[in-house]
Design a protein around this motif. Sequence first.
Motif, PDB file in Angstrom:
ATOM      1  N   ASN A 357      -5.685   0.688 -13.788  1.00  0.00           N
ATOM      2  CA  ASN A 357      -5.950   1.841 -13.084  1.00  0.00           C
ATOM      3  C   ASN A 357      -6.172   1.654 -11.602  1.00  0.00           C
ATOM      4  O   ASN A 357      -5.953   2.435 -10.931  1.00  0.00           O
ATOM      5  CB  ASN A 357      -7.055   2.666 -13.744  1.00  0.00           C
ATOM      6  N   VAL A 358      -6.508   0.310 -11.193  1.00  0.00           N
ATOM      7  CA  VAL A 358      -6.683   0.185 -10.022  1.00  0.00           C
ATOM      8  C   VAL A 358      -5.472  -0.921  -9.480  1.00  0.00           C
ATOM      9  O   VAL A 358      -5.508  -1.561  -8.300  1.00  0.00           O
ATOM     10  CB  VAL A 358      -7.897  -0.769  -9.661  1.00  0.00           C
ATOM     11  N   VAL A 359      -4.202  -0.896 -10.070  1.00  0.00           N
ATOM     12  CA  VAL A 359      -3.282  -1.798  -9.461  1.00  0.00           C
ATOM     13  C   VAL A 359      -2.614  -1.549  -8.136  1.00  0.00           C
ATOM     14  O   VAL A 359      -2.681  -2.698  -7.147  1.00  0.00           O
ATOM     15  CB  VAL A 359      -1.942  -1.973 -10.736  1.00  0.00           C
ATOM     16  N   PRO A 360      -2.800  -0.211  -7.673  1.00  0.00           N
ATOM     17  CA  PRO A 360      -2.358  -0.203  -6.132  1.00  0.00           C
ATOM     18  C   PRO A 360      -3.288  -0.538  -5.279  1.00  0.00           C
ATOM     19  O   PRO A 360      -2.957  -0.930  -4.151  1.00  0.00           O
ATOM     20  CB  PRO A 360      -2.390   1.374  -6.065  1.00  0.00           C
ATOM     21  N   GLU A 361      -4.515  -0.612  -5.628  1.00  0.00           N
ATOM     22  CA  GLU A 361      -5.627  -1.309  -4.604  1.00  0.00           C
ATOM     23  C   GLU A 361      -5.949  -2.617  -4.748  1.00  0.00           C
ATOM     24  O   GLU A 361      -6.442  -3.507  -3.959  1.00  0.00           O
ATOM     25  CB  GLU A 361      -6.851  -0.275  -4.663  1.00  0.00           C
ATOM     26  N   LEU A 362      -5.616  -3.279  -5.828  1.00  0.00           N
ATOM     27  CA  LEU A 362      -6.144  -4.463  -6.259  1.00  0.00           C
ATOM     28  C   LEU A 362      -5.140  -5.404  -6.667  1.00  0.00           C
ATOM     29  O   LEU A 362      -4.728  -6.521  -5.808  1.00  0.00           O
ATOM     30  CB  LEU A 362      -7.195  -4.510  -7.509  1.00  0.00           C
ATOM     31  N   GLU A 363      -4.265  -5.402  -7.592  1.00  0.00           N
ATOM     32  CA  GLU A 363      -3.214  -6.448  -7.999  1.00  0.00           C
ATOM     33  C   GLU A 363      -2.203  -6.191  -7.159  1.00  0.00           C
ATOM     34  O   GLU A 363      -1.417  -7.431  -6.907  1.00  0.00           O
ATOM     35  CB  GLU A 363      -2.867  -6.211  -9.759  1.00  0.00           C
ATOM     36  N   PRO A 365      -1.440  -5.309  -3.979  1.00  0.00           N
ATOM     37  CA  PRO A 365      -1.712  -6.099  -2.649  1.00  0.00           C
ATOM     38  C   PRO A 365      -1.638  -7.595  -2.778  1.00  0.00           C
ATOM     39  O   PRO A 365      -1.102  -8.346  -2.132  1.00  0.00           O
ATOM     40  CB  PRO A 365      -2.806  -5.684  -1.867  1.00  0.00           C
ATOM     41  N   PHE A 366      -2.240  -8.281  -3.810  1.00  0.00           N
ATOM     42  CA  PHE A 366      -2.074  -9.651  -4.157  1.00  0.00           C
ATOM     43  C   PHE A 366      -0.726 -10.115  -4.588  1.00  0.00           C
ATOM     44  O   PHE A 366      -0.105 -11.295  -3.992  1.00  0.00           O
ATOM     45  CB  PHE A 366      -2.864  -9.786  -5.569  1.00  0.00           C
ATOM     46  N   LEU A 367       0.153  -9.155  -5.177  1.00  0.00           N
ATOM     47  CA  LEU A 367       1.304  -9.726  -5.430  1.00  0.00           C
ATOM     48  C   LEU A 367       2.119  -9.605  -4.150  1.00  0.00           C
ATOM     49  O   LEU A 367       3.096 -10.212  -3.895  1.00  0.00           O
ATOM     50  CB  LEU A 367       2.118  -8.392  -6.567  1.00  0.00           C
ATOM     51  N   LYS A 368       2.103  -8.457  -3.339  1.00  0.00           N
ATOM     52  CA  LYS A 368       2.704  -8.420  -1.972  1.00  0.00           C
ATOM     53  C   LYS A 368       2.333  -9.639  -1.071  1.00  0.00           C
ATOM     54  O   LYS A 368       3.508  -9.976  -0.499  1.00  0.00           O
ATOM     55  CB  LYS A 368       2.395  -7.070  -1.339  1.00  0.00           C
ATOM     56  N   ARG A 369       1.347 -10.021  -1.091  1.00  0.00           N
ATOM     57  CA  ARG A 369       0.804 -11.067  -0.466  1.00  0.00           C
ATOM     58  C   ARG A 369       1.870 -12.323  -0.829  1.00  0.00           C
ATOM     59  O   ARG A 369       2.219 -13.254   0.068  1.00  0.00           O
ATOM     60  CB  ARG A 369      -0.475 -11.722  -0.639  1.00  0.00           C
TER      61      ARG A 369
END
Length: 468
Positions: A357-363, A365-369
């Motif tokens: 449920n929080v992938v757009p805000e949490l995971e 951005p981590f992947l994009k980094r």
Amino acid sequence: MKRIFLTILGIFLLSGGFAQDRQTADSAFVRPLLDVLMDIEKQFDITIKYDKKMIDGKMLKYADWRIKPWSAEESLNAVLAPFDYKFVMDNGKYKIKEFEYARSNEAEGKKFLDYLETLYSDKAGWEKRKAELKSCLPKALHLSPLPAKPDSKVILTSKRKYDGYTVENFAIETLPGIYVTGSVYKPEKIKDKCPVMLNPNGHFGNGRYREDQQKRCAMQARMGIISASWDIFAWGESLLQFDGTLHRLSAANTIQTLNTLRVLDYLLSLKEADHTRVGITGGSGGGSMTMMIAAIDDRITLSIPVVMLSSYFVGGCPCESGMPAHLCGNRTNNAEIAAMFAPKPQLVLSDGKDWTNVVPELEYPFLKRTYAFYNAENNIENEHFPTEGHDYGLSKRKAMYRFVAKHFNLDLNKILDKYGEFDESKVTVEKESQMYVFGDKGEKLPVNAIKGKDALLKVLRDVGILDK
């Protein structure tokens, strides 16, 4: 005599007397866990749910010292920790459960990702970390080295022809006497090399026989892809060999991973297979498999994990997390395992009603980094469905079709109607019995097929997956 008496009395008081006083003081802090929980309910005006068998007879040392008057949550954590219990929220109530190593919460997920980001800040640092994980993961799964392949041919059933695609059922002996069964979907007419797509299953009802799984694979074939779907261990036709309870063995984690690798071996052995376009996508437990295979097998060139990627949940079934893969590198999680696929194309599908449920805000951005280390931010995408739940429904399949067509250079018009909408109506949903390899009653099961837990464990020991 008086001096001797006083000396003896002093020794008694220092040893037995004072010890008894200390014991009495210690005992004063021991209380039944049930009483402590009732006090917490009253003090914080909350409701606590629990199985009485978990609570009855349990005694808690230093009970009252563990209660934090400013926080029900901190109190419960302190009270439950000595028993390896934890609590989760269930419709506004605090539900006590046994400790789940596979699940925590969003706050811990955020802390976990923040910690991982301290381990590497550039491509060189990440590549070192990735190499460590990539070496460890197969070993943790007891698949390094891989067991030898049985010297047997793939079993294929007769081909069924449908609108734009064909279907054959297959069985592959992945370990001596152990078979994985599935179906392979191919384009009706094959002129050039075709992309390959693995579709591992999760725990959705009716497994690979369900309608949405058949539609997904058939539509991929109609797009021009060789697509495969197969039973998870101790489900489907695997039940001819093993009781369903064996699905929850820790070794199921290893067997299912090996089955996926063997299915990939088979698909890439086909003369029509294009080894430069190899994708994998699955939902739930199939999403767990998607991320793991994409991380450890360089043959995968496109990955789409569905309703599974999370920094605080790694799969509650032992078939997903029974082996210590997530202890690699002094702890990792599925977000970092998914990041190992960078810089290759990856689409993460998430929803608002499960642990994604929080992938757009949490995971995300981590992947994009991580993808930014390779200047490949355009290769990582997330489509989030905030009002949807834990499934691989039509909206998610549409997102998958678009992403696959884009990166495999396929013509989407093959699966669109005259209005430009995705059209799954041309897919024939087969009866479950049509998808069997070994007959309606298992009468075609190979004579060397083993059965039962004892035989399974013997094979796993013989091939080195389990210690003898």
